[in-house]
Design an enzyme around this catalytic site. Structure first.
Site, PDB file in Angstrom:
ATOM      1  N   ARG A  88      36.543  34.693  41.167  1.00  0.00           N
ATOM      2  CA  ARG A  88      35.292  33.925  41.071  1.00  0.00           C
ATOM      3  C   ARG A  88      34.100  34.871  41.036  1.00  0.00           C
ATOM      4  O   ARG A  88      33.089  34.600  40.396  1.00  0.00           O
ATOM      5  CB  ARG A  88      35.149  32.997  42.273  1.00  0.00           C
ATOM      6  CG  ARG A  88      36.229  31.929  42.384  1.00  0.00           C
ATOM      7  CD  ARG A  88      36.055  31.154  43.679  1.00  0.00           C
ATOM      8  NE  ARG A  88      37.040  30.118  43.897  1.00  0.00           N
ATOM      9  CZ  ARG A  88      38.231  30.319  44.465  1.00  0.00           C
ATOM     10  NH1 ARG A  88      38.593  31.524  44.840  1.00  0.00           N
ATOM     11  NH2 ARG A  88      39.062  29.304  44.650  1.00  0.00           N
ATOM     12  N   ASP A 148      38.855  23.462  49.716  1.00  0.00           N
ATOM     13  CA  ASP A 148      39.880  24.356  50.272  1.00  0.00           C
ATOM     14  C   ASP A 148      40.655  23.653  51.387  1.00  0.00           C
ATOM     15  O   ASP A 148      41.873  23.824  51.513  1.00  0.00           O
ATOM     16  CB  ASP A 148      39.225  25.649  50.797  1.00  0.00           C
ATOM     17  CG  ASP A 148      38.473  26.384  49.701  1.00  0.00           C
ATOM     18  OD1 ASP A 148      38.856  26.234  48.523  1.00  0.00           O
ATOM     19  OD2 ASP A 148      37.491  27.085  50.011  1.00  0.00           O
ATOM     20  N   ARG A 151      43.104  21.307  49.885  1.00  0.00           N
ATOM     21  CA  ARG A 151      44.287  22.042  49.383  1.00  0.00           C
ATOM     22  C   ARG A 151      45.186  22.472  50.547  1.00  0.00           C
ATOM     23  O   ARG A 151      46.412  22.428  50.440  1.00  0.00           O
ATOM     24  CB  ARG A 151      43.835  23.267  48.588  1.00  0.00           C
ATOM     25  CG  ARG A 151      43.283  22.876  47.241  1.00  0.00           C
ATOM     26  CD  ARG A 151      42.912  24.095  46.410  1.00  0.00           C
ATOM     27  NE  ARG A 151      42.399  23.661  45.127  1.00  0.00           N
ATOM     28  CZ  ARG A 151      41.428  24.267  44.456  1.00  0.00           C
ATOM     29  NH1 ARG A 151      40.876  25.366  44.950  1.00  0.00           N
ATOM     30  NH2 ARG A 151      41.030  23.801  43.300  1.00  0.00           N
ATOM     31  N   HIS A 175      34.461  31.210  50.069  1.00  0.00           N
ATOM     32  CA  HIS A 175      35.273  30.472  49.080  1.00  0.00           C
ATOM     33  C   HIS A 175      35.797  31.471  48.043  1.00  0.00           C
ATOM     34  O   HIS A 175      35.419  31.459  46.883  1.00  0.00           O
ATOM     35  CB  HIS A 175      34.401  29.380  48.437  1.00  0.00           C
ATOM     36  CG  HIS A 175      35.117  28.584  47.385  1.00  0.00           C
ATOM     37  ND1 HIS A 175      36.236  27.817  47.640  1.00  0.00           N
ATOM     38  CD2 HIS A 175      34.866  28.436  46.050  1.00  0.00           C
ATOM     39  CE1 HIS A 175      36.629  27.239  46.519  1.00  0.00           C
ATOM     40  NE2 HIS A 175      35.829  27.606  45.545  1.00  0.00           N
TER      41      HIS A 175
HETATM   42  N1  LIG Z   1      32.776  25.434  44.477  1.00  0.00           N
HETATM   43  C1  LIG Z   1      33.942  24.963  44.041  1.00  0.00           C
HETATM   44  O1  LIG Z   1      34.778  24.538  44.830  1.00  0.00           O
HETATM   45  C2  LIG Z   1      34.212  24.908  42.565  1.00  0.00           C
HETATM   46  C3  LIG Z   1      35.296  24.163  42.073  1.00  0.00           C
HETATM   47  C4  LIG Z   1      35.531  24.145  40.697  1.00  0.00           C
HETATM   48  C5  LIG Z   1      34.672  24.835  39.833  1.00  0.00           C
HETATM   49  N2  LIG Z   1      33.633  25.521  40.337  1.00  0.00           N
HETATM   50  C6  LIG Z   1      32.682  26.208  39.476  1.00  0.00           C
HETATM   51  O2  LIG Z   1      31.877  25.218  38.844  1.00  0.00           O
HETATM   52  C7  LIG Z   1      31.359  25.733  37.621  1.00  0.00           C
HETATM   53  C8  LIG Z   1      31.619  24.745  36.491  1.00  0.00           C
HETATM   54  O3  LIG Z   1      32.998  24.636  36.218  1.00  0.00           O
HETATM   55  P1  LIG Z   1      33.505  23.681  35.038  1.00  0.00           P
HETATM   56  O4  LIG Z   1      34.978  23.737  35.058  1.00  0.00           O
HETATM   57  O5  LIG Z   1      32.820  22.361  35.125  1.00  0.00           O
HETATM   58  O6  LIG Z   1      32.946  24.461  33.756  1.00  0.00           O
HETATM   59  P2  LIG Z   1      32.628  23.829  32.313  1.00  0.00           P
HETATM   60  O7  LIG Z   1      32.512  24.967  31.370  1.00  0.00           O
HETATM   61  O8  LIG Z   1      33.596  22.746  32.007  1.00  0.00           O
HETATM   62  O9  LIG Z   1      31.201  23.148  32.520  1.00  0.00           O
HETATM   63  C9  LIG Z   1      30.040  23.870  32.774  1.00  0.00           C
HETATM   64  C10 LIG Z   1      28.896  23.157  32.084  1.00  0.00           C
HETATM   65  O10 LIG Z   1      27.679  23.790  32.451  1.00  0.00           O
HETATM   66  C11 LIG Z   1      26.820  23.651  31.337  1.00  0.00           C
HETATM   67  N3  LIG Z   1      25.686  24.570  31.441  1.00  0.00           N
HETATM   68  C12 LIG Z   1      25.653  25.899  31.273  1.00  0.00           C
HETATM   69  N4  LIG Z   1      24.411  26.375  31.459  1.00  0.00           N
HETATM   70  C13 LIG Z   1      23.635  25.310  31.777  1.00  0.00           C
HETATM   71  C14 LIG Z   1      22.252  25.159  32.106  1.00  0.00           C
HETATM   72  N5  LIG Z   1      21.430  26.183  32.135  1.00  0.00           N
HETATM   73  N6  LIG Z   1      21.811  23.928  32.368  1.00  0.00           N
HETATM   74  C15 LIG Z   1      22.651  22.846  32.342  1.00  0.00           C
HETATM   75  N7  LIG Z   1      23.954  22.944  32.044  1.00  0.00           N
HETATM   76  C16 LIG Z   1      24.443  24.160  31.768  1.00  0.00           C
HETATM   77  C17 LIG Z   1      27.729  23.934  30.140  1.00  0.00           C
HETATM   78  O11 LIG Z   1      27.161  23.482  28.917  1.00  0.00           O
HETATM   79  C18 LIG Z   1      28.986  23.204  30.549  1.00  0.00           C
HETATM   80  O12 LIG Z   1      29.026  21.891  30.021  1.00  0.00           O
HETATM   81  C19 LIG Z   1      32.048  27.095  37.429  1.00  0.00           C
HETATM   82  O13 LIG Z   1      31.201  28.137  37.853  1.00  0.00           O
HETATM   83  C20 LIG Z   1      33.266  27.006  38.335  1.00  0.00           C
HETATM   84  O14 LIG Z   1      33.726  28.259  38.742  1.00  0.00           O
HETATM   85  C21 LIG Z   1      33.391  25.589  41.687  1.00  0.00           C
HETATM   86  O1  LIG Z   2      39.182  28.580  41.329  1.00  0.00           O
HETATM   87  C1  LIG Z   2      38.076  28.521  40.781  1.00  0.00           C
HETATM   88  O2  LIG Z   2      37.602  29.453  40.135  1.00  0.00           O
HETATM   89  C2  LIG Z   2      37.309  27.238  40.825  1.00  0.00           C
HETATM   90  C3  LIG Z   2      37.072  26.718  42.193  1.00  0.00           C
HETATM   91  O3  LIG Z   2      36.386  27.611  42.995  1.00  0.00           O
HETATM   92  C4  LIG Z   2      38.333  26.222  42.829  1.00  0.00           C
HETATM   93  O4  LIG Z   2      38.624  26.618  43.953  1.00  0.00           O
HETATM   94  O5  LIG Z   2      39.011  25.375  42.224  1.00  0.00           O
END
Ligand SMILES: NC(=O)c1ccc[n+]([C@@H]2O[C@H](COP(=O)([O-])OP(=O)(O)OC[C@H]3O[C@@H](n4cnc5c(N)ncnc54)[C@H](O)[C@@H]3O)[C@@H](O)[C@H]2O)c1
Ligand SMILES: O=C(O)C[C@H](O)C(=O)O
Length: 311
Positions: A88, A148, A151, A175
């Site tokens: 990440r 987490d 999971r 995380h």
């Molecule tokens: N914290 C957590 O537990 C957790 C869990 C899953 C994913 N994530 C994170 O969440 C983020 C998104 O994941 P995803 O699978 O949805 O990705 P994704 O690529 O499917 O979606 C991301 C979206 O963000 C949009 N985007 C990019 N720049 C932008 C901006 N400036 N303004 C508005 N929209 C914008 C893109 O167009 C895209 O549609 C990633 O960084 C991923 O690592 C975190």
């Molecule tokens: O694993 C990742 O990169 C996305 C998110 O943080 C997750 O835990 O699913």
């Protein structure tokens, strides 16, 4: 109650779906920079309403922050996800710029909102959102521990061959694949310590699987997960909007709690209408304290990479 979700990709759309399906908010606005994308996701979700029976109004906009005005909660999911083999932390270069701009934009139109940060590396992005906006610490919450922990409960349920909902367990710390701390000693099956049913070796396997839970899914899917992340955000948003005061592990700014300062890291929090209402002080044993200090050091080192973005 109004919720804005910035980023209508896999996680953002899944958040909107979970929040509307569960009837948590009266209005959800999805915002994305991809022309027409958020509008399409919102329309698809709205066409579930008659079959699933929800009444939330979900709309989508292309980069028009005026439509997000007066949101009670804003969820930031914008940014890139990792690919198999990545950590990440490798996402920081692109996501830091996106998260900072988005956090500043949403506050122009929703100055009183509570911000939930999801974009990775989440602890670092939460710290960035806090420092760049100057919001009080109770109003910036990083979502990671809820996912987490779910999971952890899943892997415990597999090892015990018992339903996840009969298991209580929490993950604190960063995380990240190496910074998470599944609190095995405190996990229970209907109030009974899981150590009465599983050997130390089995418990260690569960903890290891939990820590790489996101990486495992990324390897299987080719991109990171979204259903459980979306459901975890909805769980957190529900506790805020409905003032449920649930204890949820969240990444929040610590000032002395757990012996740490000036970082955002996962700790057990009471989450209610004011956001983070309390950080719960769990009595950790020496091994858990050492693991937390190590996790905090890694999280702190990542924050150093924000210097140019925060300058
Ligand atoms: N914290 C957590 O537990 C957790 C869990 C899953 C994913 N994530 C994170 O969440 C983020 C998104 O994941 P995803 O699978 O949805 O990705 P994704 O690529 O499917 O979606 C991301 C979206 O963000 C949009 N985007 C990019 N720049 C932008 C901006 N400036 N303004 C508005 N929209 C914008 C893109 O167009 C895209 O549609 C990633 O960084 C991923 O690592 C975190
Ligand atoms: O694993 C990742 O990169 C996305 C998110 O943080 C997750 O835990 O699913």
């Amino acid at each position: 109650m109004k919720v804005t979700i910035v980023g209508a990709g896999n996680v953002g759309a899944s958040c909107a779906d979970s929040i509307s399906y569960r009837g948590i908010a009266s209005e959800v606005v999805l915002l994305d920079i991809r022309e027409g994308f958020a509008e399409g996701k919102a329309m698809d979700i709205m066409q579930c309403a008659t079959n699933t029976g929800f009444n939330t109004n979900v709309s989508g906009v292309t980069n028009d922050y005026s439509k997000t005005a007066n949101s009670d909660v804003v969820v930031i999911t914008s940014g890139i996800p990792r690919k198999p083999g990545m950590t990440r932390e490798e996402l920081i270069g692109i996501n830091a710029g996106i998260v900072k701009t988005v956090a500043e934009n949403v506050l122009v139109h929703s100055p009183n909102c509570i911000v939930v940060v999801v974009s990775n590396p989440m602890d670092t992005m939460t710290y960035l959102a806090l420092k760049s906006t100057g919001l009080p610490k109770n109003r910036i919450i990083g979502m990671g521990g809820a996912l987490d922990s779910s999971r952890f409960r899943y892997y415990l349920s597999k090892a015990l061959d018992k339903p996840s909902n009969d298991i209580s367990a929490m993950v604190i710390g960063g995380h990240g694949d190496t910074t998470m701390i599944p609190l095995t000693r405190l996990a229970s099956y209907n109030g009974i310590p899981v150590s009465q049913f599983l050997s130390q070796e089995e418990l260690e396997k569960v903890a290891a699987a939990t820590m790489v839970g996101g990486a495992t899914l990324t390897g299987l899917l080719g991109t990171s997960a979204w259903y459980a992340p979306g459901a975890s955000v909805a769980y957190l948003v529900d506790s805020i909007l409905n003032d449920q005061k649930k204890m949820i592990a969240c990444s929040v700014f610590v000032e002395g709690e757990y012996g740490q300062n000036d970082i955002c890291i996962g700790v057990p929090c009471i989450i209610g209408k004011n956001g983070v209402e309390e950080i719960v002080d769990i009595k950790l044993n020496d091994a858990e304290k050492a693991a937390f200090a190590k996790s905090a050091e890694a999280v702190r080192n990542m924050n150093a990479d924000l210097k140019s973005v925060l300058a």
